[in-house]
Design an enzyme around this catalytic site. Structure first.
Site, PDB file in Angstrom:
ATOM      1  N   SER A  71      38.147  30.376  42.145  1.00 56.09           N
ATOM      2  CA  SER A  71      39.393  30.157  41.393  1.00 56.09           C
ATOM      3  C   SER A  71      40.412  31.243  41.710  1.00 56.09           C
ATOM      4  CB  SER A  71      39.121  30.100  39.889  1.00 56.09           C
ATOM      5  OG  SER A  71      38.437  31.256  39.443  1.00 56.09           O
TER       6      SER A  71
ATOM      7  N   ASP B  80      46.637  33.454  37.487  1.00 55.93           N
ATOM      8  CA  ASP B  80      47.655  34.511  37.546  1.00 55.93           C
ATOM      9  C   ASP B  80      48.942  33.963  38.173  1.00 55.93           C
ATOM     10  OD1 ASP B  80      45.612  37.067  37.224  1.00 55.93           O
ATOM     11  OD2 ASP B  80      44.788  35.483  38.486  1.00 55.93           O
TER      12      ASP B  80
ATOM     13  N   ARG C  58      50.811  31.678  35.800  1.00 57.76           N
ATOM     14  CA  ARG C  58      51.547  32.474  34.813  1.00 57.76           C
ATOM     15  C   ARG C  58      52.839  33.026  35.416  1.00 57.76           C
ATOM     16  NH1 ARG C  58      45.975  35.360  32.948  1.00 57.76           N
ATOM     17  NH2 ARG C  58      45.447  33.968  31.215  1.00 57.76           N
TER      18      ARG C  58
ATOM     19  N   HIS D 241      41.178  38.814  41.569  1.00 53.42           N
ATOM     20  CA  HIS D 241      41.451  38.343  40.213  1.00 53.42           C
ATOM     21  C   HIS D 241      41.050  39.483  39.282  1.00 53.42           C
ATOM     22  CE1 HIS D 241      41.876  36.014  36.640  1.00 53.42           C
ATOM     23  NE2 HIS D 241      40.583  36.031  36.368  1.00 53.42           N
TER      24      HIS D 241
END
EC number: 1.1.1.27
Length: 315
Positions: A144, A149, A152, A176
């Site tokens: 993922s 992020d 967003r 991440h």
């Protein structure tokens, strides 16, 4: 097109949020749930079946065993365990690597040949461990990464520019985690670089880099402080990845991919732009980064690789 089967390994909040998003988008006709607690898997399957009665298309949801994965098209893995009080991050990472290795071997033994999407954290490291243990191709093992992020970031830019997030091209790259970074030099709206778009439209672009850092770096903490966990956002983001693969869109998205020389690195799974299609990751896109961004990317690679190597020694 043949019916799609999706299996979920790990029926926690993140996994269930993904499955609910996938169901409502009609991504598959059959869903299976594997969990360390069979009763929990059954209970969730029953609940999802009840929800499916309100959908405009028929689906089935049931508890799976690993042997049922042979003809599945996708496996989404969210299984892992949280950090215990007093436990170091390295101990947690080492234990979650052990867990994902066990899962990978069971998945391989089932005869599964589809696409694996890894969401369990720390996702860059766990995805690498899964790929190494399973022997599956780089194309078909997808982390993922920084997909949430990036979502967003795109939302924050769109809100500032008063446009749809779909009109924004922007990426959060790298780990991440704390060493992720915004590729500011590549932010575009409607094909125009952000600063040029700002001049054309008159929107305020002063201090935009500093202001955009907040929703990317602090958003998760804001959510966790209020409700203890994040799961709807990542669930929807994973459903978007699966949808793009099923529909063979060839869209470019951020995902966790194994580097084989791209950006000058090898063997590290990290968040980068990729082309998604029927074969999974069809290409890693090497976007131009400025010198500052290249330094941040190299730092992120080094952090991920060190944690992975140290954790392996701890197993």
């Amino acid at each position: 097109m043949k019916p799609i089967k999706i299996a979920l390994i790990g029926a926690g909040n993140v996994g269930n949020s993904f499955l609910y998003a996938a169901m409502n988008q009609g991504l598959a006709s059959e869903y299976g749930i594997i969990d360390i607690n069979p009763d929990f898997a059954d209970g969730n399957a029953f609940d999802f079946e009840d929800a499916s009665a309100s959908l405009p298309f028929p689906i089935s949801v049931s508890r799976y065993e690993y042997k049922d994965l042979k003809d599945a098209d996708f496996i989404v893995i969210t299984a892992g365990r949280p950090q215990k009080p007093g436990e170091t991050r390295l101990e947690l990472v080492a234990d979650n690597i052990r867990i994902i290795r066990e899962i990978a071997l069971k998945v391989k033994e089932s005869g599964f040949s589809g696409i694996s999407i890894i969401v369990a954290n720390p996702v860059d490291i766990i995805t690498r461990a899964y790929r190494d243990a399973s022997g599956f191709s780089d194309q078909k093992v997808i982390g993922s990464g920084t997909v949430l992020d990036t979502a967003r970031l795109q939302f924050a830019i769109a809100k500032r520019a008063k446009v749809s997030p779909n009109s924004v091209q922007a990426y959060v790259m790298g780990e991440h985690g704390d060493s992720s970074f915004v590729a500011y030099s590549n932010i575009k709206i409607a094909g125009e670089y952000f600063c040029a778009y700002s001049k054309l439209t008159g929107i305020d672009s002063s201090n935009y880099e500093k202001e955009l850092e907040y929703p990317v770096s602090r958003r998760a903490y804001e959510i966790i402080n209020r409700k203890r966990a994040t799961f709807y956002g990542i669930g929807a983001a994973i459903a978007k990845i699966v949808s793009n693969i099923i529909k063979d869109t060839k869209n470019i998205m951020i995902a966790g991919a194994n580097l084989r020389g791209e950006y000058g690195f090898h063997g590290v799974n990290i968040g980068v732009p990729v082309v998604l299609g029927a074969n999974g990751i069809e290409k890693i896109i090497e976007i131009s980064l400025n010198d500052k961004e290249k330094e941040k990317f190299a730092k992120s690679v080094a952090i991920i690789d060190k944690i992975y190597q140290d954790a392996i020694k701890n197993i």
